[in-house]
Design a protein around this motif. Structure first.
Motif, PDB file in Angstrom:
ATOM      1  N   LEU A 167     -32.472-100.299 -28.150  1.00  0.00           N
ATOM      2  CA  LEU A 167     -31.339-100.658 -27.308  1.00  0.00           C
ATOM      3  C   LEU A 167     -30.325-101.479 -28.100  1.00  0.00           C
ATOM      4  O   LEU A 167     -29.109-101.290 -27.960  1.00  0.00           O
ATOM      5  N   PHE A 168     -30.823-102.378 -28.948  1.00  0.00           N
ATOM      6  CA  PHE A 168     -29.922-103.189 -29.752  1.00  0.00           C
ATOM      7  C   PHE A 168     -29.173-102.325 -30.772  1.00  0.00           C
ATOM      8  O   PHE A 168     -27.991-102.553 -31.036  1.00  0.00           O
ATOM      9  N   ALA A 169     -29.829-101.336 -31.328  1.00  0.00           N
ATOM     10  CA  ALA A 169     -29.159-100.413 -32.250  1.00  0.00           C
ATOM     11  C   ALA A 169     -28.028 -99.679 -31.539  1.00  0.00           C
ATOM     12  O   ALA A 169     -26.949 -99.455 -32.110  1.00  0.00           O
ATOM     13  N   TRP A 170     -28.266 -99.299 -30.267  1.00  0.00           N
ATOM     14  CA  TRP A 170     -27.203 -98.671 -29.466  1.00  0.00           C
ATOM     15  C   TRP A 170     -26.034 -99.639 -29.298  1.00  0.00           C
ATOM     16  O   TRP A 170     -24.864 -99.250 -29.445  1.00  0.00           O
ATOM     17  N   GLN A 171     -26.327-100.906 -29.007  1.00  0.00           N
ATOM     18  CA  GLN A 171     -25.271-101.887 -28.812  1.00  0.00           C
ATOM     19  C   GLN A 171     -24.435-102.078 -30.079  1.00  0.00           C
ATOM     20  O   GLN A 171     -23.203-102.151 -30.016  1.00  0.00           O
ATOM     21  N   VAL A 172     -25.107-102.206 -31.205  1.00  0.00           N
ATOM     22  CA  VAL A 172     -24.377-102.402 -32.456  1.00  0.00           C
ATOM     23  C   VAL A 172     -23.479-101.198 -32.741  1.00  0.00           C
ATOM     24  O   VAL A 172     -22.309-101.343 -33.123  1.00  0.00           O
ATOM     25  N   ALA A 173     -24.013-100.004 -32.533  1.00  0.00           N
ATOM     26  CA  ALA A 173     -23.222 -98.795 -32.758  1.00  0.00           C
ATOM     27  C   ALA A 173     -22.030 -98.742 -31.811  1.00  0.00           C
ATOM     28  O   ALA A 173     -20.899 -98.410 -32.222  1.00  0.00           O
ATOM     29  N   ARG A 174     -22.262 -99.074 -30.538  1.00  0.00           N
ATOM     30  CA  ARG A 174     -21.146 -99.073 -29.581  1.00  0.00           C
ATOM     31  C   ARG A 174     -20.145-100.167 -29.933  1.00  0.00           C
ATOM     32  O   ARG A 174     -18.923 -99.965 -29.816  1.00  0.00           O
ATOM     33  N   GLY A 175     -20.629-101.319 -30.384  1.00  0.00           N
ATOM     34  CA  GLY A 175     -19.735-102.383 -30.809  1.00  0.00           C
ATOM     35  C   GLY A 175     -18.822-101.938 -31.935  1.00  0.00           C
ATOM     36  O   GLY A 175     -17.622-102.258 -31.956  1.00  0.00           O
ATOM     37  N   ARG A 176     -19.357-101.194 -32.884  1.00  0.00           N
ATOM     38  CA  ARG A 176     -18.540-100.675 -33.985  1.00  0.00           C
ATOM     39  C   ARG A 176     -17.476 -99.712 -33.460  1.00  0.00           C
ATOM     40  O   ARG A 176     -16.332 -99.709 -33.917  1.00  0.00           O
ATOM     41  N   GLN A 177     -17.841 -98.894 -32.476  1.00  0.00           N
ATOM     42  CA  GLN A 177     -16.859 -97.986 -31.886  1.00  0.00           C
ATOM     43  C   GLN A 177     -15.739 -98.747 -31.185  1.00  0.00           C
ATOM     44  O   GLN A 177     -14.555 -98.395 -31.304  1.00  0.00           O
ATOM     45  N   VAL A 178     -16.106 -99.802 -30.467  1.00  0.00           N
ATOM     46  CA  VAL A 178     -15.104-100.601 -29.757  1.00  0.00           C
ATOM     47  C   VAL A 178     -14.146-101.257 -30.744  1.00  0.00           C
ATOM     48  O   VAL A 178     -12.917-101.276 -30.542  1.00  0.00           O
ATOM     49  N   LEU A 179     -14.682-101.800 -31.821  1.00  0.00           N
ATOM     50  CA  LEU A 179     -13.829-102.423 -32.836  1.00  0.00           C
ATOM     51  C   LEU A 179     -12.884-101.401 -33.458  1.00  0.00           C
ATOM     52  O   LEU A 179     -11.690-101.657 -33.627  1.00  0.00           O
TER      53      LEU A 179
END
Length: 372
Positions: free
Chosen positions: A128-140
């Motif tokens: 789940l944390f890997a998903w968050q980091v990946a989504r965070g990169r997309q948002v940035l």
């Protein structure tokens, strides 16, 4: 403390964010995943409080705190949140990727989430944390802001060791450390000091001065690490625990408008307010009340959420006066302690101020991040 190297020009945010084209699949635990909706607030509250209890965190939440999260227009729960349910429909895990619209110096995403204590050790949190980091990169990458960037998460100093290992494995580094402090307000405690102001006036918080306080806050925190300007929407959002009756402001009844307008440190919004003849808030203490935490901590308390002084007015004791006035109001309502959090590297000497007023540390937390 590690920091981003600003000696050379930054590459475009799209390059630095290195956002994946698609998000990683979460297979651990055999859960069913979907975005959060407002209707999930009761189940989300139960899960978050269950996690807080298991991890001995010093707070609990109420339903209003959860439901108000869905009211913020900048939050995109449809793309930036996930809930994991088991075969019986019980909520087992959650994740949220938060970005702030007012960022002008560092564009940030903050990751929140957790797994039910009974389902830990299955790899759910790691995926789940890997998903968050990946989504965070997309948002940035999608922000279009070619600024220094940060993916951040928070943890209690005495939190689960597995969580700390997960952050470390994902490349997160501790960047800032925070101390929660408290000050005894009971009859047996040292009396609160009298703080006199020269040329400034202490007044209670009022709705009429709320916007002037926001402008003071944005000015006061311009040189604080990790702080960004708050938009009017951000400033007035998330006030479930707000206790306006404990708020205290310091105003300058006769500001030297010409000198302030000539000062290059005076920001544009404050300059416009001065030209319009609006009140000038120069220091403030805004406080909150969380009755649901009293039993967890074993005492009643008021919490100072934000405290600050305009840069041009530092050294004139505005913030200490507002802080003490707020504590007197808490004391008058029977609170046993006053509490607040402080960045241990606060540039204004706040740590010394709090020590001088009798505050002592109760516990600590930290911010961890990937700097881009």
């Amino acid at each position: 403390m590690p920091s981003l190297d600003t000696s050379t020009p930054l590459a475009p945010i799209v390059q630095r964010a290195d956002a994946p084209a698609s998000l990683p699949e979460i297979t651990a635990g055999g859960l069913t995943w979907r975005p959060a909706t407002r209707a999930d607030a009761p189940a989300l509250l139960e899960l978050r409080n269950t996690i807080a209890e298991a991890d001995a965190e010093p707070y609990r939440e109420v339903l209003a705190e959860i439901t108000e999260m869905f009211d913020a227009p900048w939050r995109r729960f449809d793309t930036d949140s996930l809930l994991g349910h088991d075969a019986d429909g019980a909520l087992v895990a959650y994740a949220q990727v938060e970005s702030m619209p007012g960022d002008t110096r560092t564009v940030r995403v903050v990751l929140f989430g957790g797994v039910h204590p009974a389902r830990r050790g299955e790899g759910i949190g790691r995926e789940l944390f890997a998903w968050q980091v990946a989504r965070g990169r997309q948002v940035l990458a999608a922000s279009g802001k070619d600024l220094p960037a940060r993916i951040a998460a928070y943890a209690e100093d005495d939190g689960p060791a597995a969580k700390a290992r997960m952050f470390d494995h994902a490349g997160f580094t501790p960047r800032r450390f925070y101390s929660e402090l408290r000050r005894d307000l009971r009859e047996t405690a040292e009396p609160l000091p009298d703080i006199r102001l020269d040329g400034l006036r202490l007044v209670p918080f009022s709705a009429e001065l709320d916007e002037a306080t926001r402008l003071a806050h944005n000015d006061a925190f311009r040189d604080h690490w990790g702080s960004e300007p708050q938009t009017p929407e951000q400033w007035t959002h998330g006030r479930t625990g707000f206790a306006p009756q404990w708020g205290a402001l310091v105003v300058d009844p006769a500001p030297d408008v010409d000198a302030l307008l000539a000062d290059p440190d005076t920001d544009a919004a404050t300059a416009d307010a001065l030209r319009a003849g609006q009140p000038l808030v120069v220091a403030y203490a805004l406080n909150e009340r969380y009755d649901e935490d009293f039993a967890v901590r074993g005492y009643s308390f008021g919490y100072t959420a934000i405290l600050g002084t305009r840069r041009a007015y530092r050294g004139r004791r505005g913030a200490p006066a507002a802080l003490v006035a707020g504590m007197r109001a808490m004391q008058g309502d029977g609170m046993e302690f006053a509490c607040l959090d402080v960045d241990t590297e606060n540039p204004t000497g706040a740590t010394g101020l709090y020590a001088g007023l009798g505050f002592t540390k109760t516990h600590g937390s930290r911010m961890l991040s990937i700097e881009l």
